[in-house]
Design an enzyme around this catalytic site. Structure first.
Site, PDB file in Angstrom:
ATOM      1  N   LYS A 203       0.698  -1.170  -0.050  1.00  0.00           N
ATOM      2  CA  LYS A 203       0.219   0.189   0.192  1.00  0.00           C
ATOM      3  C   LYS A 203       0.917   1.287   0.001  1.00  0.00           C
ATOM      4  O   LYS A 203       0.762   2.298  -0.921  1.00  0.00           O
ATOM      5  CB  LYS A 203      -0.915   0.003   1.216  1.00  0.00           C
ATOM      6  CG  LYS A 203      -1.766   1.221   1.288  1.00  0.00           C
ATOM      7  CD  LYS A 203      -2.723   0.910   2.603  1.00  0.00           C
ATOM      8  CE  LYS A 203      -3.428   2.299   2.773  1.00  0.00           C
ATOM      9  NZ  LYS A 203      -4.168   2.451   4.155  1.00  0.00           N
ATOM     10  N   GLU A 209      11.153  -4.604   3.763  1.00  0.00           N
ATOM     11  CA  GLU A 209      10.960  -6.013   3.531  1.00  0.00           C
ATOM     12  C   GLU A 209      10.540  -6.355   2.202  1.00  0.00           C
ATOM     13  O   GLU A 209      11.371  -6.929   1.318  1.00  0.00           O
ATOM     14  CB  GLU A 209       9.999  -6.825   4.354  1.00  0.00           C
ATOM     15  CG  GLU A 209      10.591  -6.789   5.904  1.00  0.00           C
ATOM     16  CD  GLU A 209       9.981  -5.708   6.674  1.00  0.00           C
ATOM     17  OE1 GLU A 209       9.746  -4.753   6.046  1.00  0.00           O
ATOM     18  OE2 GLU A 209       9.909  -5.775   8.219  1.00  0.00           O
ATOM     19  N   GLY A 264      -4.493  -2.092   5.456  1.00  0.00           N
ATOM     20  CA  GLY A 264      -3.592  -3.076   4.975  1.00  0.00           C
ATOM     21  C   GLY A 264      -4.169  -4.515   5.210  1.00  0.00           C
ATOM     22  O   GLY A 264      -4.441  -5.298   4.558  1.00  0.00           O
ATOM     23  N   ARG A 265      -4.589  -4.338   6.456  1.00  0.00           N
ATOM     24  CA  ARG A 265      -5.313  -5.871   7.071  1.00  0.00           C
ATOM     25  C   ARG A 265      -6.519  -6.024   6.617  1.00  0.00           C
ATOM     26  O   ARG A 265      -7.443  -6.938   6.993  1.00  0.00           O
ATOM     27  CB  ARG A 265      -4.975  -5.945   8.475  1.00  0.00           C
ATOM     28  CG  ARG A 265      -5.706  -4.606   9.291  1.00  0.00           C
ATOM     29  CD  ARG A 265      -5.077  -4.656  10.819  1.00  0.00           C
ATOM     30  NE  ARG A 265      -5.480  -3.505  11.385  1.00  0.00           N
ATOM     31  CZ  ARG A 265      -4.935  -2.518  11.737  1.00  0.00           C
ATOM     32  NH1 ARG A 265      -3.713  -2.171  10.886  1.00  0.00           N
ATOM     33  NH2 ARG A 265      -5.222  -1.470  12.187  1.00  0.00           N
ATOM     34  N   GLU A 350      -3.615  -6.291  15.383  1.00  0.00           N
ATOM     35  CA  GLU A 350      -2.807  -4.991  14.811  1.00  0.00           C
ATOM     36  C   GLU A 350      -4.066  -3.733  15.193  1.00  0.00           C
ATOM     37  O   GLU A 350      -3.803  -2.845  15.142  1.00  0.00           O
ATOM     38  CB  GLU A 350      -2.266  -5.102  13.394  1.00  0.00           C
ATOM     39  CG  GLU A 350      -1.557  -4.025  13.154  1.00  0.00           C
ATOM     40  CD  GLU A 350      -0.846  -4.112  11.872  1.00  0.00           C
ATOM     41  OE1 GLU A 350      -1.691  -4.073  10.639  1.00  0.00           O
ATOM     42  OE2 GLU A 350       0.323  -4.248  11.559  1.00  0.00           O
ATOM     43  N   HIS A 381      -4.684 -33.010  19.017  1.00  0.00           N
ATOM     44  CA  HIS A 381      -3.694 -34.007  19.485  1.00  0.00           C
ATOM     45  C   HIS A 381      -2.487 -33.335  19.881  1.00  0.00           C
ATOM     46  O   HIS A 381      -1.448 -33.937  19.794  1.00  0.00           O
ATOM     47  CB  HIS A 381      -3.402 -34.787  18.194  1.00  0.00           C
ATOM     48  CG  HIS A 381      -4.658 -35.721  17.993  1.00  0.00           C
ATOM     49  ND1 HIS A 381      -4.792 -37.009  18.508  1.00  0.00           N
ATOM     50  CD2 HIS A 381      -5.717 -35.524  17.148  1.00  0.00           C
ATOM     51  CE1 HIS A 381      -6.055 -37.446  18.022  1.00  0.00           C
ATOM     52  NE2 HIS A 381      -6.400 -36.648  17.480  1.00  0.00           N
ATOM     53  N   LYS A 508      10.506  -0.825  13.707  1.00  0.00           N
ATOM     54  CA  LYS A 508      11.053  -0.301  12.342  1.00  0.00           C
ATOM     55  C   LYS A 508      12.359   0.608  12.497  1.00  0.00           C
ATOM     56  O   LYS A 508      13.427   0.389  11.792  1.00  0.00           O
ATOM     57  CB  LYS A 508       9.933   0.302  11.294  1.00  0.00           C
ATOM     58  CG  LYS A 508       9.124  -0.688  10.962  1.00  0.00           C
ATOM     59  CD  LYS A 508       8.004   0.019  10.042  1.00  0.00           C
ATOM     60  CE  LYS A 508       6.734  -0.716   9.772  1.00  0.00           C
ATOM     61  NZ  LYS A 508       5.638  -0.066   8.920  1.00  0.00           N
TER      62      LYS A 508
HETATM   63  O1  F6P Z   1       4.163  -2.419   9.524  1.00  0.00           O
HETATM   64  C1  F6P Z   1       2.961  -2.894   9.512  1.00  0.00           C
HETATM   65  C2  F6P Z   1       2.273  -2.589   8.154  1.00  0.00           C
HETATM   66  O2  F6P Z   1       1.958  -1.321   7.849  1.00  0.00           O
HETATM   67  C3  F6P Z   1       0.667  -3.295   8.204  1.00  0.00           C
HETATM   68  O3  F6P Z   1      -0.342  -2.421   8.637  1.00  0.00           O
HETATM   69  C4  F6P Z   1       0.621  -3.667   6.591  1.00  0.00           C
HETATM   70  O4  F6P Z   1      -0.421  -4.356   6.385  1.00  0.00           O
HETATM   71  C5  F6P Z   1       2.191  -3.908   6.335  1.00  0.00           C
HETATM   72  O5  F6P Z   1       3.072  -3.176   7.122  1.00  0.00           O
HETATM   73  C6  F6P Z   1       2.536  -3.677   4.875  1.00  0.00           C
HETATM   74  O6  F6P Z   1       2.490  -2.510   4.327  1.00  0.00           O
HETATM   75  P1  F6P Z   1       2.437  -2.133   3.058  1.00  0.00           P
HETATM   76  O7  F6P Z   1       1.263  -2.861   2.480  1.00  0.00           O
HETATM   77  O8  F6P Z   1       2.350  -0.518   2.872  1.00  0.00           O
HETATM   78  O9  F6P Z   1       3.919  -2.623   2.362  1.00  0.00           O
END
Ligand code: F6P
Length: 542
Positions: A203, A209, A264-265, A350, A381, A508
């Site tokens: 987003k 990452e 995002g979620r 979150e 189990h 972060k």
């Molecule tokens: O660091 C948390 C977060 O912002 C989440 O809320 C989000 O889903 C994820 O990182 C990935 O964010 P993006 O879609 O901006 O890469």
């Protein structure tokens, strides 16, 4: 809003929830033959049975008072009207628009943004399904590699797995989320460049990452194809930040939009769902949206006492706040839902893992629980021992499907019987008399007392059971939307902003600082423990 702790409905709920423990669930069922009917909700082929909970009529009445006290109705209207309820980011929260749940106030956004976005997804998916999306060598694309993390990973990954039965088996989905080189290496080992496309899903297009993994994959692709045009052809982006995606080198026509009002979620319904669409086809994706849309309408219109997300939220609050349960477990009895608990961890934790109220004061009551779980019967189990006989009280949701997508002899009946059997065992328990009867003559045992006490189950443990007809795209849409709205209601009760996530920021920033120190061999202004760790890394790093 006055603090929850000062509301008389809250205090009454607290007192009543303690008092109700004087009666066991078993006794409540014996006393009230109508308990299942009273405490279950059915929407066509979907059942929520919440009768195995420590509640009575008064509990639900007090919750109804609490929901009035916190103005839940108004808050739901604010959500659906697009008010900027995400106050710390000054944003509306409109993910439900993506499934067509608009009203006169939000119709314009739906028409101008969502519809256009869907059209782009549909036309891409149609070409893809017709085999017109070819790789640089002319071969059909069969590998979809999603690069994203958090909401840009968990939702699509969960749904692709959940709806595998409805999917095109020639298409392989891969997910690169972690910045761990092992994650990426294992994916790249399985795919060839000419039949693969990469979807960089972010987003913000600022998540380290994702950007690092995407850069690596781009280089990998170039090394395989030796041509930048080929790279351009095989790389796509899903983002609300088109400029950054373009700077990264994604061609504008390959960029699918999302918007700042999709958290995002909560984003699997948007272009973030592109891997889902390519795997199950656009029609099935639309069914997913339709199922969620049904729940949006139910949530908006149904009185609170028969409103599934609202009831579920109240039950969660009951255990979280009045019974001091730290965790909440989710047990889907369907292997296709193996990523569902993990998906819900982000959605719930979150959203509601907050200690500051919407009016900036420190919160003096428990907010979001720890969400965990796994598929049944596997969990039975392993960790179910603790739920049955441990010292902790763990409310659980059991999720089952009356019909399997893969009926094979009597397997599914056994699976379903386990689901029901577990909720029975949790509630019923086994008392000392039953155990004595089962064991018979104590002289037959050299350690009778140990065996006897080990076989006692206190029982009286709560659970909810969801039963759906079948795991279909429509029903999955319903299931996810139910939990989304439950989370929203709980956020309203706890008076927190469920739609920001400032708690992820500090880690972060410090990671960046540590990386810098590691690269420069700098140990200034660092605590002893972290310095020791960095020294150790330095010493053994090859
Ligand atoms: O660091 C948390 C977060 O912002 C989440 O809320 C989000 O889903 C994820 O990182 C990935 O964010 P993006 O879609 O901006 O890469």
């Amino acid at each position: 809003m006055s603090s929850l702790n000062n509301l008389s409905s809250w205090k009454d709920l607290n007192n009543h929830s303690k008092k109700i423990l004087e009666q066991s669930l078993n006794d409540m069922f014996k006393k009230d033959k109508n308990r299942f009917n009273k405490f279950s909700i059915q929407i066509k082929d979907l059942l929520l049975d919440y009768s195995k909970n420590h509640i009575d009529d008064k509990t639900m009445k007090l919750f109804s008072q609490l929901l009035d006290d916190i103005n839940l109705k108004e808050k739901i209207n604010d959500l659906f009207n697009g008010e900027k309820i995400n106050t710390s980011e000054n944003r509306s929260v409109l993910h439900f628009l993506l499934r067509g749940s608009f009203n006169s106030k939000t119709k314009d956004i739906y028409e101008k943004k969502v519809k256009k976005g869907l059209e782009k997804l549909k036309s891409f998916s149609t070409k893809f399904q017709n085999g017109e999306t070819k790789g640089f060598s002319g071969k059909k694309i069969k590998n979809i590699i999603n690069i994203g993390i958090g909401g840009s990973d968990l939702g699509p990954k969960m749904v692709c797995e959940a709806l595998k039965y409805y999917s095109n088996r020639d298409i392989n989905n891969y997910f690169i989320s972690n910045v761990d080189p092992s994650n990426l290496s294992e994916v790249l080992l399985n795919v060839n460049a000419e039949e693969s496309i990469f979807i960089v899903s972010s987003k913000s297009f600022g998540t380290i990452e994702t950007l690092k993994n995407a850069s690596f994959c781009k280089k990998w692709f170039y090394n395989k194809s030796k041509n930048n045009d080929h790279v351009n052809k095989h790389f796509y982006a899903v983002t609300a930040n088109t400029e950054r995606a373009k700077e990264f080198g994604i061609k504008e026509k390959n960029i699918f939009p999302i918007w700042d009002w999709v958290g995002g979620r909560y984003s699997l319904w948007s272009s973030v769902g592109l891997p889902i669409i390519l795997k199950i086809g656009f029609d099935n994706f639309e069914m997913l949206l339709k199922g969620a849309n049904e729940i949006d309408n139910h949530f908006k219109e149904e009185p609170f006492e028969s409103n599934i997300p609202v009831v579920l939220a109240c039950l969660g609050v009951l255990y979280n706040n009045f019974h001091n349960c730290e965790t909440y477990a989710i047990f889907p009895y369907d292997d296709y839902l193996k990523y569902f608990p993990k998906y819900l961890q982000q959605a719930d934790m979150e959203s509601n893992g907050k200690n500051i109220s919407k009016d900036s004061s420190e919160i003096k009551y428990n907010t979001g629980p720890i969400i965990w779980g796994d598929v049944g019967t596997n969990g039975q189990h392993s960790f179910f021992q603790l739920i049955h006989q441990g010292t902790k009280n763990i409310p659980c949701d059991f999720i089952g499907f009356v019909n399997s997508n893969n009926e094979k002899e009597e397997l599914h009946e056994i699976l379903l019987s386990n689901l029901v059997g577990q909720t029975m065992a949790l509630m019923k328990g086994k008392n000392i008399l039953e155990v004595e009867k089962e064991l018979g003559d104590e002289n037959n045992y050299h350690n009778y007392n140990i065996i006897k006490s080990s076989k006692i189950f206190k029982g009286n443990k709560p659970s909810n059971t969801f039963l759906f007809n079948k795991l279909t795209p429509y029903n999955l849409g319903r299931l996810i939307a139910i939990y989304e709205h439950k989370i929203f209601v709980q956020g309203c009760i706890w008076n927190i902003n469920s739609f920001d996530q400032w708690g992820v920021e500090l880690g972060k920033i410090l990671s960046d600082e540590v990386y810098d120190k590691l690269c420069k061999n700098d140990r200034s202004q660092i605590d002893n423990s972290s310095r020791g760790q960095l020294d150790f890394i330095e010493k053994f790093r090859q």
